[in-house]
Design an enzyme around this catalytic site. Structure first.
Site, PDB file in Angstrom:
ATOM      1  CE  LYS A 197      12.029  49.096 150.564  1.00  0.00           C
ATOM      2  NZ  LYS A 197      11.560  49.361 151.943  1.00  0.00           N
TER       3      LYS A 197
ATOM      4  CG  ASP B 170      11.845  52.766 153.079  1.00  0.00           C
ATOM      5  OD1 ASP B 170      12.506  53.126 154.080  1.00  0.00           O
ATOM      6  OD2 ASP B 170      11.062  51.788 153.106  1.00  0.00           O
TER       7      ASP B 170
ATOM      8  CG  HIS C 160       5.737  48.689 157.291  1.00  0.00           C
ATOM      9  ND1 HIS C 160       5.740  47.444 157.892  1.00  0.00           N
ATOM     10  CD2 HIS C 160       6.677  48.635 156.323  1.00  0.00           C
ATOM     11  CE1 HIS C 160       6.650  46.687 157.312  1.00  0.00           C
ATOM     12  NE2 HIS C 160       7.232  47.383 156.360  1.00  0.00           N
TER      13      HIS C 160
END
Lengths: 409, 409
Positions: free
Chosen positions: B214, B243, B346
């Protein structure tokens, strides 16, 4: 100080045939109403518009959002409303339900509009006048411009308003003369050809020189025939718009729009799905010089940014009871001004709030005062219904945003 | 016959730090569960995923939608599911709350997934096997392809499936070998650098050769430093994804993505707002040959159509518990195949349903079997949690879509 918060699910059944289009066959015009009661005795009223089903869900979220403002002073909130808007729009759990669209964003519209209404009422000013009294910095402080940095920074927004300031007086005549309206109700989808013809005559007799017909029939010949009726009755100089309410897929839209060329529509509205940005681009190329209008189902400033960048629209129909309220409406109007496109709102609010906003758009931003949609079907439910005479909106002078409903005032 | 309908608001608090990204700071992984009870004693379970707030609203709409199926036979429903999907998606009042997005569309996902689950259970087949047993015509009858006519007609969809049929056997090894996974949980946003390093080592020890970090920190240096840690531990051959969960505006995204070049990310995920189709296009051009991935916040096939047409994505991350369930997932997968883009879902469902869908995508549509996201945080709540061994999903063999939750089975 805001001492009490309430929401209310208000639904208004229409008369037979009213409000029906190719897609929405059983509308019940409804408002998710947020009310912010100030301990001075003034109540701010905010609206979001739906067609009935799920109106209660919007109220549930609006209630949760509005709690943020309990115990706060409205002047303090509005001095930095963009930050509050951002915090609600970016709520890290509720955001998943959007982001910035659907039920949660409609709820944000309702709460935002209640804040602007309370603000104007506390100052004793009609909303349009309040917006005109703000400095560019104060104006822009009510906006959330995140995700627009590539096209409109905060500084650019302020500069745009500053640039328009010196020429304001040239545009202030609209206050006295009123803002032109157009008649949306001549040709709802199920009206007979005869009723459409009769309504067009009535609209012209009432002073309108612009009107709209619902199209998107299973039989395209019906659309063409009815569009020709409106053009015939309205005459060659009137502005006649047609509205398909998303009924067509792209190949069909290309075919039918091309068949509509002969009746010279001023615009073709919502030809296909509102998420189909590239589809609108293709269609616009295929039907030149006809122009497209859309916006009533575009939920936020990021989608509008894309439409503006793509150059597919001729008219921007943002609606302050669909996007995140007055705040996001103004942000989108600023962007539209930058791209040189007129803002002609869709009026889920029946024009009550938008009669204020188009005046602000015209005078503060320099937007053309083209015309504002007029739908009379809920007049009897507002405490101060918009007054349209000789096809022109009379400028509202009461404090607030003219959003109060009878029984809820 | 479906004799009883229920919905349930299921929320699962996570351990500290789990699930947190740059935007979603307090997630409570939650399912809006729809259950369709058949009078044969079998119950179909459908999930939509949220982060907690408003999960109840999705349940309320799912309950209303599911009433449509009371008294119906599941085989009859599924023989023409596209029509049922369309009718619910186009409900003329509820549609206003979307269209095809937000709470109403998540509710449609939950109901749709319950239908597919019940269907597979009644046939005694895992969902992937049921999908493979359908003829192309039966497969496409479960889809609503409206608004896609310009890129994928019904006939084209059938032809695409027919074309892939003769080479299926070349792709069936995946059933025995399992579908590769990648580890999403090595670097949640608030994890310390040390924990990220440790988790990467663990992931490699467990057999993963792909993992995700992340990013989207207020301080871009932190992102770069942490990305370099993952690359260093994972080695030059591993696939490392980053991400940003929509945290960046476009100018920032361009800057930071360019700084990430050196660590050679396999993709950069959700760099900015999911509605910013043209923004993704600009970004993709600016950061070539780096590739973008997105989809977890794209609600419907029309948005995906636009992304596919714009050519900005390298990877399509559609999620069957975000779009309108298995049905719309498959429609989008067909489009992606036509555009030659891999589908890497996802997994709001923690991979439970998607482990079925990626097998069907691979064998029936000829999609590459790249890898499937793996998030282990809700394992203990499913009656048949996905099994990932040596970095590979073991093919599920139980009837249905592996969606049953303990206490609700």
């Amino acid at each position: 100080m805001i001492s009490n918060i309430s929401t209310s699910d208000q639904r208004f059944p229409l008369a037979e045939g009213e409000g029906i289009d190719a897609i929405h066959q059983n509308p019940v015009y409804s408002y998710s109403v947020t009310q912010l009661e100030d301990d001075s005795g003034i109540t701010g009223t905010g609206l979001a518009f739906t067609l009935g089903g799920g109106n209660d869900l919007v109220c549930q979220v609006a209630q949760r959002f509005a709690e943020r403002f309990k115990g706060c002073e409205i002047e303090e909130i509005m001095s930095d409303f963009g930050t509050h808007f951002h915090a609600l729009a970016e709520d890290p759990q509720m955001r998943w339900l959007g982001p910035h669209k659907g039920v949660v964003h409609l709820a944000l519209a309702s709460v935002t509009n209640a804040c602007f209404d309370l603000w104007a009422k506390k100052r004793g000013l009609p909303l349009w006048k309040l917006l005109l009294e703000l400095t560019p910095e104060q104006f822009v402080a009510t906006l959330d411009l995140t995700y627009l940095e590539d096209v409109l920074t905060r500084d650019e927004a302020i500069a745009l308003l500053q640039d328009q300031h010196s020429t304001r007086s040239q545009r202030e005549a609209v206050i006295k003369d009123g803002y032109p309206g157009y008649d949306t109700s001549v040709g709802w989808f199920n009206y007979s050809d005869e009723l459409v013809r009769e309504n067009c005559k009535k609209a012209i007799a009432e002073g309108f020189s612009a009107m709209k017909l619902k199209v998107g029939s299973a039989d395209p010949d019906r659309d063409i025939r009815r569009a020709n009726i409106v053009r015939e009755v309205a005459g060659p100089d009137a502005k006649v718009m047609v509205d398909a309410n998303q009924q067509w897929n792209l190949p069909d839209a290309i075919k039918i729009c091309n068949r509509l060329r002969d009746m010279n529509p001023f615009w073709i509205e919502e030809p296909t799905h509102p998420d189909d940005i590239l589809g609108h681009r293709t269609l616009a190329d295929e039907i030149k010089p006809l122009k497209l209008a859309a916006g009533e189902h575009m939920p936020n400033r990021i989608i509008f940014k894309n439409y503006l960048q793509s150059g597919s629209l001729g008219f921007v129909q943002v609606d302050a009871v669909r996007v995140g309220g007055v705040s996001e409406f103004l942000a989108i109007s600023l962007m539209a001004k930058k791209y040189g496109l007129p803002v002609v709102p869709h009026v889920g609010d029946m024009g009550q709030i938008h009669q204020h906003l188009v005046i602000a758009n015209h005078i503060a931003m320099g937007h053309e005062a083209l015309f504002l949609e007029h739908i009379p079907h809920l007049r009897q439910h507002f405490t101060q219904p918009a007054v349209v005479e000789q096809g022109v909106y009379r400028t509202p002078m009461e404090p607030g945003s003219s959003s109060d409903l009878i029984g809820l005032a």
